[in-house]
Design an enzyme around this catalytic site. Structure first.
Site, PDB file in Angstrom:
ATOM      1  N   CYS A  84       0.815  -1.226   0.000  1.00 47.18           N
ATOM      2  CA  CYS A  84       0.000   0.000   0.000  1.00 47.18           C
ATOM      3  C   CYS A  84       0.845   1.272   0.000  1.00 47.18           C
ATOM      4  O   CYS A  84       0.364   2.341  -0.354  1.00 47.18           O
ATOM      5  CB  CYS A  84      -0.979  -0.003   1.170  1.00 47.18           C
ATOM      6  SG  CYS A  84      -2.156  -1.355   1.061  1.00 47.18           S
TER       7      CYS A  84
ATOM      8  N   HIS B 153      -3.180   7.430   1.577  1.00 44.08           N
ATOM      9  CA  HIS B 153      -3.607   6.088   1.175  1.00 44.08           C
ATOM     10  C   HIS B 153      -4.999   5.843   1.746  1.00 44.08           C
ATOM     11  O   HIS B 153      -5.274   6.149   2.904  1.00 44.08           O
ATOM     12  CB  HIS B 153      -2.615   5.056   1.714  1.00 44.08           C
ATOM     13  CG  HIS B 153      -3.094   3.649   1.570  1.00 44.08           C
ATOM     14  ND1 HIS B 153      -3.573   3.167   0.366  1.00 44.08           N
ATOM     15  CD2 HIS B 153      -3.204   2.634   2.463  1.00 44.08           C
ATOM     16  CE1 HIS B 153      -3.948   1.905   0.534  1.00 44.08           C
ATOM     17  NE2 HIS B 153      -3.738   1.566   1.788  1.00 44.08           N
TER      18      HIS B 153
ATOM     19  N   ASN C 263      -9.995   0.088  -0.518  1.00 41.31           N
ATOM     20  CA  ASN C 263      -8.532   0.137  -0.464  1.00 41.31           C
ATOM     21  C   ASN C 263      -7.973  -0.503  -1.742  1.00 41.31           C
ATOM     22  O   ASN C 263      -8.072  -1.712  -1.925  1.00 41.31           O
ATOM     23  CB  ASN C 263      -8.055  -0.618   0.786  1.00 41.31           C
ATOM     24  CG  ASN C 263      -6.540  -0.601   0.943  1.00 41.31           C
ATOM     25  OD1 ASN C 263      -5.817  -0.253   0.013  1.00 41.31           O
ATOM     26  ND2 ASN C 263      -6.072  -0.990   2.112  1.00 41.31           N
TER      27      ASN C 263
END
Ligand code: COA
Length: 321
Positions: A113, A248, A278
């Site tokens: 990520c 993020h 996500n």
């Protein structure tokens, strides 16, 4: 001080949208639980024929069009992904071939990520050395292909997509423009909190994502606050001078808690987690492109990018657009 400049952005999402209600038909979950704990309302899921490289190529084309340059002017492609098309060659080389700009540098970065932050910092560093002049920095993922769709604690959290920026070497940029400061970190001792239980060298299978969500949450707020303060200090800037934070997009509660800790008002935080979920390395450039295209982020704005992910890895980058 002047750094590489972001001169264009683009993004791509799979056509298929899967709502929380649809997931609740398949597993023991509910729209209310997912929204309350994460802020997620829907995610895009790749269909047949859609892969990390096809999404990355679409995002890259959009970024090139936005920058008003031809693919032939790109001499560096850094692609962040944890879900490459193949174990090798790098997905970046597939994108390069699809764009028809062969001959320059092209490679993947694996930092899950935080991948886009690692890719952006790597590309900025290479551009500053003079090894390349114009880079495509891409975050692209098809996490739907590594999810355990029976595991309600993880499968509701992720989506697929890609985002890209065109980054230009500092050249004659005015002082104080472009990438101003970046910091990256990793703590390999936290491997077991977020990982994939397969791979070519261990199981010879692709494996599935495994996560201890509550512990990841706790580390995320601490690590992100700390790296954001480091970057502010490096750039000699206070949190109140930041126009936008592009974080993020893992969980709306992490975004709120991190912004609060730094004293940054929620209105300055770009949030897309409700519609994308996500998307790992794709989430930061997807959020950036969304806010550029809807007119929130303007030329001259001071933007903080930040992310944390498996490894653990985390990082932040401050840029004047
Ligand atoms: N639907 C309904 N219930 C669910 C569920 C789901 N999809 N997933 C878990 N639950 C249940 C759990 O089984 C647990 O039930 P129990 O109390 O009977 O055991 C309960 O909900 C609470 O689970 P918990 O894991 O403590 O919830 P939480 O408030 O910590 O939220 C996350 C879970 C995953 C949303 C949260 O921890 C999180 O966002 N963590 C960070 C994850 C992340 O961002 N990872 C990526 C970083 S890059």
């Amino acid at each position: 001080m002047s750094g590489s400049r972001i001169i264009g952005s683009g993004s791509a999402l799979p056509e298929r949208v899967v709502t929380n209600a649809e997931l609740a038909e398949r597993i023991d979950t509910s729209d209310e639980w997912i929204i309350e704990r994460t802020g997620i309302r829907q995610r895009h899921i790749a269909g047949e024929g859609e892969t990390t490289s096809t999404l990355a190529t679409a995002a890259a084309r959009a970024a090139l069009a936005d920058a008003g340059i031809d693919a032939s002017e790109i001499d560096l492609i850094v692609l962040a992904t944890a879900t490459p098309d193949n174990t090798f060659p790098a997905t970046a080389t597939k994108v390069q071939a699809a764009l028809g700009c062969n001959g320059g540098i092209a490679f993947d970065v694996a930092a899950v990520c935080s991948g886009f932050l690692y890719a952006l910092t790597t590309a900025d560093s290479l551009l500053k050395t003079g090894m390349a002049k114009r880079a495509l920095v891409i975050g692209a993922e098809t996490f739907s292909r590594i999810l355990d769709w029976e595991d309600r604690t993880t499968c509701v959290l992720f989506g697929d997509g890609a985002g890209a920026i065109v980054l230009e070497a500092p050249g004659d940029n005015a002082p104080g423009t472009g990438v101003l400061a970046s910091r990256l970190h990793a703590d390999g001792a936290q491997h077991d909190l977020l990982y994939v239980d397969g791979g070519p060298s261990t199981t010879q299978t692709v494996g599935h994502l495994r996560m201890k969500g509550r512990e990841v949450f706790r580390h995320a707020v601490v690590n992100l606050s700390s790296v954001l303060n480091e970057v502010l200090e490096d750039a000699d800037i206070s949190a109140s001078q930041i126009d936008w934070v592009v974080p993020h997009q893992a969980n709306a509660r992490i975004l709120d808690a991190t912004a609060k800790k730094l004293g940054i008002p929620a209105e300055k935080v770009i949030v897309t987690v409700q519609s994308h979920a996500n998307t790992s390395a794709a989430s930061v450039p997807l959020a950036y492109d969304t806010a550029r295209k809807d007119g929130r982020i303007k030329d001259g704005d001071l933007v903080m990018f930040e992310a944390m992910g498996g490894g653990f890895t985390w990082g932040a980058c401050l840029a004047r657009i």
